[in-house]
Design a protein around this motif. Structure first.
Motif, mmCIF file in Angstrom:
data_model
loop_
_atom_site.group_PDB
_atom_site.id
_atom_site.type_symbol
_atom_site.label_atom_id
_atom_site.label_comp_id
_atom_site.label_asym_id
_atom_site.label_seq_id
_atom_site.Cartn_x
_atom_site.Cartn_y
_atom_site.Cartn_z
ATOM 1 N N ILE A 1 55.569 -30.105 105.027
ATOM 2 C CA ILE A 1 54.610 -31.200 105.231
ATOM 3 C C ILE A 1 53.724 -31.367 104.001
ATOM 4 C CG2 ILE A 1 52.608 -31.898 106.608
ATOM 5 C CD1 ILE A 1 55.242 -32.336 108.036
ATOM 6 N N ARG A 2 53.335 -30.267 103.389
ATOM 7 C CA ARG A 2 52.448 -30.342 102.219
ATOM 8 C C ARG A 2 53.105 -31.089 101.066
ATOM 9 N NH1 ARG A 2 52.312 -26.875 98.086
ATOM 10 N NH2 ARG A 2 53.585 -25.390 99.265
ATOM 11 N N VAL A 3 54.408 -30.894 100.896
ATOM 12 C CA VAL A 3 55.110 -31.566 99.798
ATOM 13 C C VAL A 3 55.506 -32.985 100.198
ATOM 14 C CG1 VAL A 3 57.144 -31.453 98.317
ATOM 15 C CG2 VAL A 3 55.929 -29.361 98.921
ATOM 16 N N ALA A 4 56.011 -33.156 101.418
ATOM 17 C CA ALA A 4 56.530 -34.468 101.824
ATOM 18 C C ALA A 4 55.431 -35.489 102.070
ATOM 19 C CB ALA A 4 57.390 -34.321 103.084
ATOM 20 N N CYS A 5 54.231 -35.037 102.483
ATOM 21 C CA CYS A 5 53.125 -35.957 102.783
ATOM 22 C C CYS A 5 52.073 -35.986 101.682
ATOM 23 C CB CYS A 5 52.466 -35.567 104.103
ATOM 24 S SG CYS A 5 53.543 -35.670 105.542
ATOM 25 N N LEU B 1 44.459 -21.393 115.971
ATOM 26 C CA LEU B 1 44.893 -21.422 114.577
ATOM 27 C C LEU B 1 45.364 -20.069 114.080
ATOM 28 C CD1 LEU B 1 42.124 -23.670 112.990
ATOM 29 C CD2 LEU B 1 44.338 -24.340 113.869
ATOM 30 N N ASP B 2 45.425 -19.078 114.949
ATOM 31 C CA ASP B 2 45.865 -17.752 114.538
ATOM 32 C C ASP B 2 47.354 -17.799 114.228
ATOM 33 O OD1 ASP B 2 46.129 -15.130 113.984
ATOM 34 O OD2 ASP B 2 45.576 -14.377 115.960
ATOM 35 N N GLY B 3 47.699 -17.553 112.984
ATOM 36 C CA GLY B 3 49.092 -17.639 112.568
ATOM 37 C C GLY B 3 49.919 -16.416 112.855
ATOM 38 N N LYS C 1 47.673 -23.081 108.704
ATOM 39 C CA LYS C 1 47.390 -24.383 108.084
ATOM 40 C C LYS C 1 48.207 -25.493 108.729
ATOM 41 C CE LYS C 1 45.951 -22.582 103.596
ATOM 42 N NZ LYS C 1 46.243 -22.495 102.150
ATOM 43 N N GLY C 2 49.458 -25.195 109.100
ATOM 44 C CA GLY C 2 50.255 -26.194 109.795
ATOM 45 C C GLY C 2 49.674 -26.555 111.148
ATOM 46 N N ARG C 3 49.166 -25.572 111.870
ATOM 47 C CA ARG C 3 48.541 -25.854 113.164
ATOM 48 C C ARG C 3 47.248 -26.634 112.991
ATOM 49 N NH1 ARG C 3 49.632 -19.894 115.996
ATOM 50 N NH2 ARG C 3 51.895 -20.156 116.172
ATOM 51 N N ALA C 4 46.503 -26.336 111.933
ATOM 52 C CA ALA C 4 45.302 -27.121 111.661
ATOM 53 C C ALA C 4 45.664 -28.563 111.305
ATOM 54 C CB ALA C 4 44.513 -26.473 110.533
ATOM 55 N N TRP C 5 46.777 -28.747 110.586
ATOM 56 C CA TRP C 5 47.208 -30.112 110.246
ATOM 57 C C TRP C 5 47.551 -30.906 111.502
ATOM 58 C CZ3 TRP C 5 52.314 -31.864 111.101
ATOM 59 C CH2 TRP C 5 52.543 -33.169 110.662
#
Length: 397
Positions: A88-92, A182-184, A115-119
């Protein structure tokens, strides 16, 4: 042997492709159900982290975006696991006014999964989750670089996913980006229980029993020699269809049984973890209570010592006051006139024989009393009998 091994490999590949197709279909179907339940729940209350519908939806979306995600190849040739946030970080990154940079710079979120869950939460609050997913899927080159063949984001289900997420823009979400969600360190677990419906009634049971009886009767009739012939050939299709329906119901019940067993195993693992954490908390509470008890005993001992010291200080002050009074009472010259001197000497001569005065006189023999007496004698305002005898102009009486 070669043909047998080739046939086994082909059947294995077919089973793998069939299982992958079933997995993709199930994830998309469950995602559609979760979006529907979210929309229904939003009609009555605001959706936040505590809503079980949202927790399930976040787990489903995380599973979809992590389906057949490639690992990252290190310098030593090993493959390390990746999170969907890397994709997601690269594609968006080219989405205008995106939240990618702000999530990347969050201090309380360190792992990639967190970070993905926060997104997901920020995109839902911005009502732009469908926009982000659509922009990521349009970048087919990046998507192809991050995912293996058979992934959901590379198939036809991806367009269905973007359309489903569009309905979430009508919901007002409220999330806290510092919570336990948000706990990874914990994986995303999907709860299929709200989407399972056991609608087997008495009618269906009777119909199943009837089908089984008809199957048994047809089998018994077909085994007799008089029923061998055209009637059996005419009923072969109906017999085959009934057998297929029973087989499908059996497979469905078997799959539900396997899921329920897996769910029970997961709940047992969670229960064991909770029991171990409870034991640790109880041990910590016991240690804390013991420390508090020891500190209380120490404080009580210190209070008793301070009270004893305070009593000793009071007794010493009283003794010093008595000593000062005794010094004043034993002063031979308290006034300068003759009457005063004779009265003081008369009082002292009258009290010399008492034992209490003798004891006080013994206490005046200390160093401090001696110094005070010498200072009194050296004063120029006090007169002694010898000075009166030797002073000019005076005669002894």
């Amino acid at each position: 042997m070669a043909s047998l091994s080739l046939g086994l490999s082909l059947s294995r590949k077919k089973n793998i492709s069939r299982n992958a197709a079933v997995e993709r279909k199930n994830l998309i179907t469950v995602c559609r159900f979760s979006v529907k339940t979210l929309i229904d729940r939003s009609c009555f209350e605001t959706i936040d982290d505590s809503a079980p519908e949202f927790v399930n939806f976040a787990s489903i979306l995380e599973q979809i975006l992590s389906h057949r995600l490639k690992g990252q190849i290190t310098w030593f040739g090993y493959e390390s696991p990746r999170s969907f946030w890397d994709y997601i970080r690269v594609a968006c990154s080219k989405v205008p006014h995106s939240c990618i940079c702000s999530i990347e710079n969050m201090e309380n979120v360190s792992s990639s999964r967190a970070k993905g869950r926060a997104w997901i939460r920020v995109a839902l609050m911005e009502k732009r989750l469908s926009e982000y997913v659509t922009a990521a899927l349009r970048d087919f080159k990046t998507t192809r670089r991050f995912y293996d063949d058979g992934a959901i984001v590379l198939g036809e289900e991806a367009n269905m996913l973007a359309g489903m997420l569009l309905g979430l823009n009508a919901i007002d979400f409220s999330f806290c980006l510092k919570g336990e969600g948000l706990d990874g360190s914990f994986p995303a677990v999907i709860d299929y229980t709200p989407y399972l419906k056991f609608t087997q009634s008495s009618d269906s049971i009777s119909s199943d029993e009837e089908e089984l009886r008809t199957l048994g009767s047809s089998g018994s009739e077909s085994s007799t020699p008089e029923n061998i012939g055209p009637p059996f050939i005419m009923d072969e299709n109906s017999w085959y269809n009934k057998c297929k329906r029973v087989e499908q119901k059996y497979r469905l019940a078997l799959e539900q049984k396997g899921y329920l067993e897996e769910l029970v195993r997961l709940r047992e693992a969670q229960l064991s973890d909770s029991v171990s954490q409870n034991k640790l908390l109880l041990q910590r509470i016991e240690r804390t209570e013991l420390n508090h008890k020891l500190e209380k005993e120490q404080l009580e001992y210190i209070i008793v010592e301070l009270q004893d010291q305070l009593k000793s200080f009071h007794s010493l002050g009283q003794l010093s006051a008595d000593a000062s009074l005794s010094q004043i009472s034993f002063d031979p010259g308290q006034s300068q006139d003759g009457n005063g001197k004779h009265e003081g000497s008369h009082l002292t001569r009258g009290k010399e024989d008492t034992p209490s005065l003798l004891g006080l006189c013994g206490s005046l023999t200390s160093v401090a009393s001696y110094k005070s007496l010498t200072s009194l004698k050296s004063s120029e305002y006090l007169a002694s009998p010898t000075t009166e005898m030797t002073s000019p102009g005076l005669t002894p009486s």
